[in-house]
Design a protein around this motif. Structure first.
Motif, PDB file in Angstrom:
ATOM      1  N   UNK A 201     -40.500 -16.543  12.195  1.00 10.83           N
ATOM      2  CA  UNK A 201     -39.703 -16.196  11.023  1.00 10.83           C
ATOM      3  C   UNK A 201     -40.544 -15.597   9.902  1.00 10.83           C
ATOM      4  N   UNK A 202     -41.829 -15.967   9.843  1.00  9.57           N
ATOM      5  CA  UNK A 202     -42.674 -15.492   8.741  1.00  9.57           C
ATOM      6  C   UNK A 202     -44.126 -15.414   9.198  1.00  9.57           C
ATOM      7  N   UNK A 203     -44.855 -14.412   8.673  1.00  9.75           N
ATOM      8  CA  UNK A 203     -46.292 -14.273   8.882  1.00  9.75           C
ATOM      9  C   UNK A 203     -46.971 -14.502   7.540  1.00  9.75           C
ATOM     10  N   UNK A 204     -48.019 -15.333   7.541  1.00 12.42           N
ATOM     11  CA  UNK A 204     -48.689 -15.707   6.300  1.00 12.42           C
ATOM     12  C   UNK A 204     -50.152 -15.285   6.350  1.00 12.42           C
ATOM     13  N   UNK A 205     -50.601 -14.606   5.277  1.00 10.30           N
ATOM     14  CA  UNK A 205     -52.016 -14.274   5.105  1.00 10.30           C
ATOM     15  C   UNK A 205     -52.415 -14.581   3.671  1.00 10.30           C
ATOM     16  N   UNK A 213     -58.360  -6.217   4.562  1.00 12.47           N
ATOM     17  CA  UNK A 213     -57.897  -5.604   5.812  1.00 12.47           C
ATOM     18  C   UNK A 213     -56.707  -4.669   5.629  1.00 12.47           C
ATOM     19  N   UNK A 214     -55.978  -4.803   4.524  1.00 12.80           N
ATOM     20  CA  UNK A 214     -54.790  -3.997   4.243  1.00 12.80           C
ATOM     21  C   UNK A 214     -53.836  -3.978   5.449  1.00 12.80           C
ATOM     22  N   UNK A 215     -53.378  -5.148   5.910  1.00 15.29           N
ATOM     23  CA  UNK A 215     -52.486  -5.199   7.074  1.00 15.29           C
ATOM     24  C   UNK A 215     -51.067  -4.813   6.696  1.00 15.29           C
ATOM     25  N   UNK A 216     -50.281  -4.438   7.695  1.00 13.84           N
ATOM     26  CA  UNK A 216     -48.856  -4.183   7.465  1.00 13.84           C
ATOM     27  C   UNK A 216     -48.016  -5.405   7.829  1.00 13.84           C
ATOM     28  N   UNK A 217     -48.556  -6.275   8.710  1.00 12.65           N
ATOM     29  CA  UNK A 217     -47.877  -7.511   9.134  1.00 12.65           C
ATOM     30  C   UNK A 217     -46.491  -7.230   9.696  1.00 12.65           C
ATOM     31  N   UNK A 245     -50.780  -0.750  -1.196  1.00 12.87           N
ATOM     32  CA  UNK A 245     -51.004  -1.634  -0.046  1.00 12.87           C
ATOM     33  C   UNK A 245     -49.949  -1.388   1.028  1.00 12.87           C
ATOM     34  N   UNK A 246     -50.362  -1.460   2.274  1.00  9.89           N
ATOM     35  CA  UNK A 246     -49.443  -1.225   3.393  1.00  9.89           C
ATOM     36  C   UNK A 246     -48.328  -2.264   3.445  1.00  9.89           C
ATOM     37  N   UNK A 247     -48.556  -3.422   2.845  1.00 10.21           N
ATOM     38  CA  UNK A 247     -47.524  -4.453   2.827  1.00 10.21           C
ATOM     39  C   UNK A 247     -46.296  -4.036   2.028  1.00 10.21           C
ATOM     40  N   UNK A 248     -46.451  -3.020   1.183  1.00 10.14           N
ATOM     41  CA  UNK A 248     -45.301  -2.519   0.436  1.00 10.14           C
ATOM     42  C   UNK A 248     -44.475  -1.531   1.274  1.00 10.14           C
ATOM     43  N   UNK A 275     -38.136 -21.486   9.849  1.00  5.40           N
ATOM     44  CA  UNK A 275     -38.431 -22.569  10.786  1.00  5.40           C
ATOM     45  C   UNK A 275     -39.804 -22.441  11.447  1.00  5.40           C
ATOM     46  N   UNK A 276     -40.304 -21.216  11.617  1.00  4.73           N
ATOM     47  CA  UNK A 276     -41.557 -20.999  12.360  1.00  4.73           C
ATOM     48  C   UNK A 276     -42.433 -20.029  11.586  1.00  4.73           C
ATOM     49  N   UNK A 277     -43.637 -20.483  11.253  1.00  2.00           N
ATOM     50  CA  UNK A 277     -44.593 -19.705  10.459  1.00  2.00           C
ATOM     51  C   UNK A 277     -45.809 -19.378  11.325  1.00  2.00           C
ATOM     52  N   UNK A 278     -46.267 -18.156  11.223  1.00  2.00           N
ATOM     53  CA  UNK A 278     -47.499 -17.721  11.887  1.00  2.00           C
ATOM     54  C   UNK A 278     -48.546 -17.454  10.818  1.00  2.00           C
ATOM     55  N   UNK A 279     -49.597 -18.276  10.774  1.00  2.00           N
ATOM     56  CA  UNK A 279     -50.695 -18.080   9.839  1.00  2.00           C
ATOM     57  C   UNK A 279     -51.732 -17.193  10.508  1.00  2.00           C
ATOM     58  N   UNK A 280     -51.955 -16.018   9.947  1.00  2.00           N
ATOM     59  CA  UNK A 280     -52.858 -15.037  10.574  1.00  2.00           C
ATOM     60  C   UNK A 280     -54.211 -14.920   9.883  1.00  2.00           C
TER      61      UNK A 280
END
Length: 359
Positions: A201-205, A213-217, A245-248, A275-280
């Motif tokens: 449900x979510x990716x966390x950095x 790293x300028x990720x897009x996630x 930033x690519x996150x935008x 409900x489910x988080x991915x910590x990257x």
């Protein structure tokens, strides 16, 4: 064993129906605030009267869908058995109580795989029993729990289920000495990691990773295209992101949680029905979640590469002796091209405010 559980007495036809209910439940969404649930209605002779599954938040629950299917077939459900993968709910949310729907339909027996751990929705089995319906709980319970995936421990623990993802060299580095990190792992591993992103449900950095790293996630397919469902993109920390930033860019909604407290992060995400988080990453954020005892599962993509120096996968955990090491139990080892994916669960967590181990 909970108060609603009993010794399971399920007929072979009911167990077959439960296997089918588990199968059709998988047609529902694998992520989101609601669980996957399937239901099969049986006649006294063991014939299928109707079936249904939950298709997502706001849609009819599996029991109601099965009753509608039976009505569409022109079959009566009076005296029927409802075989359902999760205890029928007993509350009014986006939809009405399934326990009342089963009672109104004249169902005489209900066979359940997993009791509902949600205190808001639980109580359906007791409501049915109080109305004279025979209820059995625990049929194919292991399969039922596996179907529910991260949803079940999330509800049981009162917070999102947390998967920590690492992508490292064989000697535990996530970047070389000059800061370069693309690509340590293989293309096969990266495709697999994008599929994992699509399941959460979510990716966390942390802001450090976002700035360096300028990720897009985003979750992308093998062709590099955005997958249909995109996770929430969450940045943790106080520093602002630059406008370029690519996150935008295109992808899931961007949320900036201005804290360094992992528990607060999960509280804010739980309020969004995550409900489910991915910590990257990065290493500091990974260590913070581990030290707080908030990592439920680790996915470590390990490449047969040696760097010898560079950024480590994990910041200081405060471990000064081998006896205090954070140990994990390996659940699976999956070859991915030249790499391997190690899936493991922590045996315990560190309490940073105490020298006492918490098991």
């Amino acid at each position: 064993m909970t108060s609603i559980e009993s010794v399971v007495r399920a007929a072979p036809a009911e167990l077959d129906a439960m296997r089918h209910a588990l199968e059709i439940a998988r047609r529902g969404p694998a992520k989101g605030p609601n669980p996957r649930v399937g239901c099969v209605l049986l006649s006294a002779a063991g014939d299928v009267l109707g079936e249904g599954w939950h298709r997502g938040a706001g849609t009819p629950h599996a029991e109601v869908a099965a009753l509608a299917d039976a009505a569409g077939r022109g079959t009566s459900t009076r005296g029927a058995t409802a075989v359902v993968t999760l205890e029928p709910c007993n509350h009014t949310g986006r939809t009405g109580p399934c326990s009342e729907a089963l009672l109104a339909a004249g169902v005489a027996r209900v066979v359940v795989s997993v009791p509902d751990p949600n205190p808001v929705a639980a109580g359906g089995a007791q409501r049915l029993r109080s109305a004279g319906v025979e209820v059995e709980v625990g049929a194919l319970a292991d399969e039922g729990r596996a179907l529910l995936g991260a949803w079940l421990p999330s509800v049981e623990r009162g917070r999102p289920f947390v998967t920590l993802k690492l992508a490292t060299s064989l000697d535990g580095r996530v970047a070389a000495a000059d800061g370069s990190s693309r690509w340590i792992t293989s293309e096969v591993s990266r495709h697999h990691a994008h599929d994992l992103r699509a399941e959460v449900d979510a990716i966390v950095v942390g802001t450090g990773t976002a700035l360096v790293d300028d990720p897009s996630l985003t979750a992308r397919n093998a062709a590099g295209e955005l997958q249909r469902q995109q996770p929430l993109r969450v940045v943790v920390g106080h520093r602002d992101l630059p406008p370029h930033a690519r996150l935008h860019g295109p992808g899931g909604e961007l949320v900036h949680v201005r804290t360094h407290d992992p528990a607060r992060v999960l509280t804010e995400l739980a309020a969004r029905e995550v409900r489910h988080v991915l910590v990257e990453g990065g290493p500091t954020l990974a260590a913070a979640f581990l030290a707080a005892g908030l990592v439920d599962e680790v996915h470590a993509y390990v490449a047969p590469v040696l760097l010898g120096a560079g950024r480590p996968a994990m910041a200081d955990l405060g471990v000064t002796t081998i006896g205090d090491a954070v140990r994990l139990t390996t659940r699976s080892v999956i070859p991915l091209g030249p790499d391997v994916l190690v899936v493991a669960t922590p045996d315990r967590h560190i309490d940073p405010h105490s020298t006492t181990e918490e098991h």
